[in-house]
Design an enzyme around this catalytic site. Structure first.
Site, PDB file in Angstrom:
ATOM      1  N   HIS A 164       0.831  -1.221   0.000  1.00 44.27           N
ATOM      2  CA  HIS A 164       0.000   0.000   0.000  1.00 44.27           C
ATOM      3  C   HIS A 164       0.863   1.269   0.000  1.00 44.27           C
ATOM      4  CE1 HIS A 164      -3.184  -2.827   1.233  1.00 44.27           C
ATOM      5  NE2 HIS A 164      -2.269  -3.288   2.072  1.00 44.27           N
ATOM      6  N   SER A 291      14.250  21.626 -16.537  1.00 48.97           N
ATOM      7  CA  SER A 291      13.028  22.389 -16.746  1.00 48.97           C
ATOM      8  C   SER A 291      13.408  23.732 -17.338  1.00 48.97           C
ATOM      9  CB  SER A 291      12.330  22.575 -15.406  1.00 48.97           C
ATOM     10  OG  SER A 291      11.503  23.721 -15.446  1.00 48.97           O
ATOM     11  N   LYS A 297      15.576  21.598 -11.416  1.00 43.17           N
ATOM     12  CA  LYS A 297      14.906  20.347 -11.762  1.00 43.17           C
ATOM     13  C   LYS A 297      15.736  19.393 -12.615  1.00 43.17           C
ATOM     14  CE  LYS A 297      11.042  19.363 -11.139  1.00 43.17           C
ATOM     15  NZ  LYS A 297       9.787  19.856 -11.711  1.00 43.17           N
ATOM     16  N   GLU A 304       9.088   8.216 -17.294  1.00 41.39           N
ATOM     17  CA  GLU A 304       7.726   8.748 -17.440  1.00 41.39           C
ATOM     18  C   GLU A 304       7.161   8.445 -18.826  1.00 41.39           C
ATOM     19  OE1 GLU A 304       7.108  12.739 -15.025  1.00 41.39           O
ATOM     20  OE2 GLU A 304       9.017  12.729 -16.075  1.00 41.39           O
TER      21      GLU A 304
END
Ligand code: ARG
Length: 486
Positions: A164, A291, A297, A304
Site C-alpha cells: 500500500h 526544466s 529540476k 515517465e
C-alpha cells in the site's frame, strides 16, 4: 480519354473496371507507405515460392533463375534507396512484383502462380514478426542481465519494502530488482511461446480455398525456416483459417503489452525513488531533462515516457482484437489494419527495452572494460527510510510467537509497542529493555537482534525470501540461465 479507356495497366485487376479509382480512395486503401518495411520478408517468401514452383515443374528453371536475378536487383535498389515505391501499386507486394516484371519480363508474371496476396501477406507478416520477436528476446536478455548486475552489487543494501506504499518490512535492494527479473523472464517465455504460433506457413492457401497447382508447401516452409523443435515443417492446415487468422498478432501484442506493463511498474518505482522525498537512486543525466523555468529540476523523462507509451501499446492490443471481432471468413480488407499497430508495438517495445537496459545497467566502456553510467544507489537513504516506519514490527511479533505467545496476541502487543514508540518519536530498537518488557514479560535482551534491519532481513531465509543468502542463490541461478560469467 473516355471513361472506359483509362490506363488499366496501373491496376492489377483492371480489365473489369470502367473507371479508375479516385485519388482519395487510392490513398485510403493503399498500404505501401507503411507495409514497405516488410520488403525483405516479401522477397524471401517470393523466392521460396518460386524455388518450389520450379522444383515442382510448375515454372521453368530459367524462370526461377530470372526471378532470383530480378529480386537481387530489387534488393539492391531498396537498400540503396533507389527503389521507387508507388502509391498506385497499393502495397509492398504489388510494388515488388511490378518491378520484378519490369526487370525480368515474363518470368516475373509467372511468380504469382498458385498464390494470392491473401496468403502472401499473411506469410510476410509472420516472417517479419518472427525476426522482430528474436530481436525482442535478445533485448529481454540484456535487460535482465542489467538488472541482475545491479542486484548483485546491492544484495546487502536494505530498503523498506512497501505494501500500500506504506513501509512494511525491510528487504534487500537486490531482492527488489530480482522481482523485475522474474517478470521479464516470464515475458521472454511468452515471446518464445508466441513465436511457435507465428512460425507457421499460410502460403499455399492462395486466396481462400487452396490451389489447383501441385504445390509442395512443406518444402516452402523448410526453406523459410518454418519448422518446429523437431525439424518438422510447420504448415497451416486449413486454407480459410490461414489467410484470415491474425491470432498470432494479437497474442504478440498481448505479450508486448504485458512486458510494457512490467516496464511501467518499474518506471513508477524509479520515478518515486528519484524524487527528493525518497532520494534512493539517481539515473544518469542523459536519461533526464531539465526544466525551462525551474533551474533546480532534473526530470525522469525516460521512465515517465515509458509509462506513457505503455498506454499506447495496450491501445494497439485493443485495436487488433477489435479488428477481428466482426470478420466472417476468410480474408477481408480489414486485415490490412493489422500492420500499423503491430509495427508501432514492435518499435516502441524494442526502443524501450534497449533504453532501460542501458539506463539501469550502464554502457560498456571498452577502455575500463566495465559498464558505466547505470543507476546510482544511495544506500544510506534507503536504510534511513527503512528505519522510519517500524519495519521490524512483524519481527517483534514473530519473536514473541517463538517465546510461546499466540500470534494474534503478539500482534496486539506489538501494536501497543509501536504506538508508544511513535508517541515518543523513537524506533522500536531505540526503546530501552524495561520499556519493551512493560509490553510483554517474555521479552529479553536478545530482542535487539531481531529489531535490527539486517536481523529482520536475514531471518527471511526461505526459498524466494529476501535473506541475502537466498538472494545470492537466485543471482547464481540467473547467471546460469542468462549465460552470464560467474
Ligand atoms: N495489402 C493487403 C493487406 O495488407 C494485402 C492483401 C490484399 N488482398 C486483397 N484481396 N485485397 O492485407
Amino acid at each position: 480519354m473516355s471513361q472506359n479507356q483509362f490506363d488499366k495497366k496501373s491496376q492489377a485487376w483492371s480489365a473489369l473496371f470502367s473507371e479508375p479509382m479516385s485519388d482519395l480512395v487510392k490513398r485510403y486503401t493503399s498500404s505501401v507507405f507503411f507495409d514497405k518495411r516488410m520488403w525483405q520478408a516479401d522477397i524471401a517468401g517470393s523466392l521460396a515460392h518460386a524455388e518450389m514452383l520450379s522444383a515442382q515443374g510448375i515454372i521453368g528453371q530459367d524462370d526461377y533463375a530470372a526471378i532470383q536475378k530480378g529480386m537481387a536487383q530489387i534488393t539492391q535498389e531498396i537498400e540503396s534507396g533507389q527503389f521507387e515505391w508507388k502509391l498506385d501499386l497499393e502495397d509492398v507486394h504489388l510494388n515488388i512484383e511490378a518491378r520484378l516484371t519490369e526487370l525480368v519480363g515474363i518470368a516475373g508474371k509467372r511468380l504469382h502462380t498458385g498464390r494470392s496476396r491473401n496468403d502472401q501477406v499473411a506469410t510476410d507478416v509472420r516472417l517479419w514478426l518472427r525476426s522482430e520477436i528474436d530481436a525482442i528476446a535478445a533485448l529481454l536478455v540484456e535487460l535482465q542481465r542489467a538488472l541482475v548486475e545491479v542486484a548483485e552489487r546491492n544484495v546487502d543494501v536494505i530498503l523498506p519494502g512497501f505494501t500500500h506504499l506504506q513501509v512494511a518490512q525491510p528487504v534487500s535492494f537486490g531482492h527488489h530488482l530480482l522481482a523485475y527479473v522474474e517478470m521479464f523472464a516470464r515475458d521472454a517465455e511468452r515471446m518464445a511461446d508466441v513465436r511457435r504460433r507465428v512460425n507457421r506457413l499460410p502460403l499455399g492457401s492462395a486466396a481462400l480455398a487452396g490451389t489447383s497447382y501441385p504445390l509442395d508447401r512443406e518444402r516452402v516452409a523448410r526453406t523459410l525456416g518454418m519448422v518446429d523443435e523437431q525439424g518438422n515443417a510447420c504448415v497451416s492446415q486449413n486454407s480459410l483459417d490461414a489467410v484470415s487468422d491474425r491470432d498470432f498478432a494479437i497474442e504478440f501484442s498481448a505479450a508486448a503489452s504485458l512486458t510494457m506493463v512490467h516496464i511501467s511498474r518499474l518506471s513508477e518505482e524509479l520515478i518515486i525513488w528519484m524524487s527528493q522525498n525518497f532520494g534512493f537512486i539517481k539515473i544518469a543525466d542523459r536519461f533526464t531533462t531539465g526544466s525551462s523555468i525551474m533551474p533546480q529540476k532534473k526530470n525522469p523523462d525516460v521512465p515517465e515516457l515509458a509509462r506513457g507509451k505503455t498506454g499506447r501499446v495496450v491501445g494497439h492490443l485493443m485495436g487488433l482484437i477489435t479488428l477481428m471481432k466482426g470478420q466472417p471468413l476468410a480474408y477481408n480488407k480489414d486485415n490490412q489494419e493489422d500492420k500499423e499497430p503491430l509495427f508501432d508495438t514492435v518499435d516502441t517495445l524494442k526502443d524501450t527495452l534497449r533504453i532501460f537496459a542501458e539506463m539501469i545497467g550502464g554502457q560498456y566502456n571498452a577502455q575500463t572494460q566495465r559498464k558505466e553510467g547505470g543507476i546510482t544507489v544511495n544506500a544510506p537513504a534507503m536504510q534511513a527510510a527503512a528505519l522510519k516506519g517500524y519495519a521490524t514490527a512483524t519481527d517483534l511479533a514473530d519473536y514473541l510467537v517463538k517465546k510461546g505467545v499466540p500470534f494474534r496476541d503478539a500482534h496486539e502487543t506489538v501494536a501497543h509497542a509501536v504506538k508508544a514508540a511513535s508517541e515518543s518519536g523513537r524506533d522500536l530498537a531505540e526503546l530501552p529493555l524495561e520499556t519493551l518488557q512493560g509490553f510483554h514479560a517474555s521479552i529479553g535482551n536478545d530482542v535487539y537482534g531481531v529489531l535490527s534491519l539486517s536481523g529482520s532481513m536475514n531471518a527471511r531465509n526461505v526459498l524466494g525470501g529476501t535473506a541475502p543468502v537466498q538472494v545470492r542463490a537466485q543471482i547464481a541461478r540467473h547467471h546460469e540461465r542468462l549465460g552470464m560469467a560467474a
